[in-house]
Design a protein around this motif. Structure first.
Motif, short mmCIF file in Angstrom:
data_model
loop_
_atom_site.label_atom_id
_atom_site.label_comp_id
_atom_site.label_asym_id
_atom_site.label_seq_id
_atom_site.Cartn_x
_atom_site.Cartn_y
_atom_site.Cartn_z
N ARG A 68 37.64 81.06 31.04
CA ARG A 68 39.02 80.68 30.71
C ARG A 68 39.41 81.19 29.32
O ARG A 68 40.52 81.64 29.12
CB ARG A 68 39.21 79.17 30.80
CG ARG A 68 39.14 78.67 32.26
CD ARG A 68 39.44 77.20 32.39
NE ARG A 68 40.73 76.83 31.88
CZ ARG A 68 41.90 77.08 32.46
NH1 ARG A 68 41.94 77.72 33.60
NH2 ARG A 68 43.02 76.68 31.93
N VAL B 241 39.99 84.02 34.50
CA VAL B 241 40.37 83.17 35.62
C VAL B 241 41.69 82.51 35.28
O VAL B 241 42.06 82.40 34.12
CB VAL B 241 39.29 82.09 35.93
CG1 VAL B 241 37.99 82.73 36.38
CG2 VAL B 241 39.06 81.19 34.74
N TRP C 111 40.51 77.59 37.82
CA TRP C 111 41.85 78.17 37.75
C TRP C 111 42.74 77.36 36.81
O TRP C 111 43.59 77.92 36.14
CB TRP C 111 42.46 78.20 39.16
CG TRP C 111 43.69 79.04 39.26
CD1 TRP C 111 43.75 80.40 39.34
CD2 TRP C 111 45.04 78.58 39.31
NE1 TRP C 111 45.06 80.81 39.44
CE2 TRP C 111 45.87 79.70 39.42
CE3 TRP C 111 45.63 77.32 39.27
CZ2 TRP C 111 47.25 79.61 39.50
CZ3 TRP C 111 47.00 77.23 39.34
CH2 TRP C 111 47.80 78.37 39.45
N SER D 242 39.75 83.08 41.35
CA SER D 242 39.18 82.48 40.14
C SER D 242 37.87 81.76 40.47
O SER D 242 36.89 81.86 39.72
CB SER D 242 40.17 81.49 39.50
OG SER D 242 41.23 82.18 38.90
#
Length: 182
Positions: A3, A8, A99, A40
């Motif tokens: 992240r 993702v 996600w 993701s």
């Protein structure tokens, strides 16, 4: 890490169904890293498995999650389990949504949402557990079909501009995937 480096997720949810978001290679190698939850989770699970973590996608309705399973003799925190006399314990699992978040998803909330959706009790385990590559391939094909239809709607009445990836090639690929898998 995923992240933090925007490998993702999708910062522009208004562009959620964009055709490019269905392709893991575009999500990883394009300058703007956007994807659908399924892609993701696939990225997350691939990295996790390379790190020795048993992570697989779930086929949760409306949003794919990652299901992380601890080895049978270890907790999710990495502590050794002491099995009760004569009992085979189920491995501990947790759910992640790479996600949207870095945080674990509480199983009771996922179960409650399934019940609110009207999922029969016998199907709860199917939606909360790991699913097969076959199911993910079918889900990806359906997502591509939806994205192509939405792209065609947006293009209607406009001067057609070339899109990446090509809409007709994506449609053709989706049809073949459905034919071969279906």
């Amino acid at each position: 890490y995923l992240r933090l480096h925007e490998l993702v997720g999708n910062p522009n949810e208004g562009d959620y169904h964009a055709l490019r978001n269905n392709y893991i290679s575009i999500a990883l190698f394009d300058d703007v890293h956007t994807s659908l939850p399924l892609q993701s989770v696939a990225i997350y699970c691939a990295v996790a498995r390379r790190l020795g973590v048993n992570a697989k996608p779930s086929n949760y309705p409306g949003h794919v999650h990652a299901v992380i399973e601890a080895p049978a003799d270890v907790t999710l925190d990495g502590k050794q389990k002491v099995p009760a006399q004569g009992e085979d314990e189920e491995p501990e699992i947790m759910h992640m949504d790479p996600w949207r978040s870095n945080d674990e998803l509480p199983r009771d909330q996922l179960t409650l949402r399934l019940r609110q959706m009207g999922a029969p009790p016998a199907q709860l385990g199917v939606h909360l557990g790991a699913t097969s590559n076959y199911e993910m391939a079918l889900r990806t094909a359906r997502n591509i079909m939806n994205s192509v239809q939405e792209s065609r709607e947006r293009q209607r009445g406009r001067r057609i501009q070339p899109l990446y990836p090509d809409i007709e090639s994506a449609w053709y690929g989706m049809l073949w995937a459905m034919f071969v898998l279906g």
